[in-house]
Design an enzyme around this catalytic site. Structure first.
Site, PDB file in Angstrom:
ATOM      1  CB  VAL A 201      -0.831   0.002   1.078  1.00  0.00           C
ATOM      2  CG1 VAL A 201      -1.767   1.107   1.203  1.00  0.00           C
ATOM      3  CG2 VAL A 201      -1.749  -1.290   1.171  1.00  0.00           C
ATOM      4  CB  CYS A 202       2.101   3.661  -2.018  1.00  0.00           C
ATOM      5  SG  CYS A 202       1.242   3.542  -3.570  1.00  0.00           S
ATOM      6  CE1 TYR A 203       1.339   9.512   1.917  1.00  0.00           C
ATOM      7  CE2 TYR A 203       3.427   8.777   0.362  1.00  0.00           C
ATOM      8  CZ  TYR A 203       2.870   9.245   1.483  1.00  0.00           C
ATOM      9  OH  TYR A 203       3.836   9.639   2.375  1.00  0.00           O
TER      10      TYR A 203
END
Length: 108
Positions: A64-66
């Site tokens: 998961v990132c932004y």
């Protein structure tokens, strides 16, 4: 070795079914502390070595990132480290927070 894309809805189903799964959040520590997917763990350059040593390579890993962009690079890299089932969360944490606010943890 490659990774697959994963929709927030599918991740939600997996989390609710208690499927064996590791969710790693590669955002900066302050963003992670401000809110992250329930049961996820923070992963950065300082912790990735221990993660690779300790995480079972056959357990699915969701990165998961932004917004779902840099997670693709990280997922590809993890797949190259021997993880056999790696996913990048489409839309990242921002989409997750918008669609699944009840699955956001604000405690670090």
């Amino acid at each position: 070795m490659s990774f697959a894309h994963l929709s927030p809805a599918t991740l939600r189903q997996w989390l609710e079914s208690d499927r064996p799964l590791t969710v790693v959040d590669i955002r900066d520590p302050l963003s992670f502390a401000g809110g992250h997917i329930t049961h996820s763990q923070h992963l950065d350059n300082a912790t990735v070595g221990a993660f690779i040593d300790q995480a079972p390579p056959e357990t699915p890993v969701v990165v998961v990132c932004y917004h779902g962009h840099s997670s693709q690079q990280a997922a590809s890299w993890l797949a190259g480290q021997g993880f056999s089932d790696v996913y990048s969360l489409d839309g990242g944490f921002e989409q997750w927070r918008h669609e699944h606010l009840d699955y956001v943890d604000t405690t670090s």
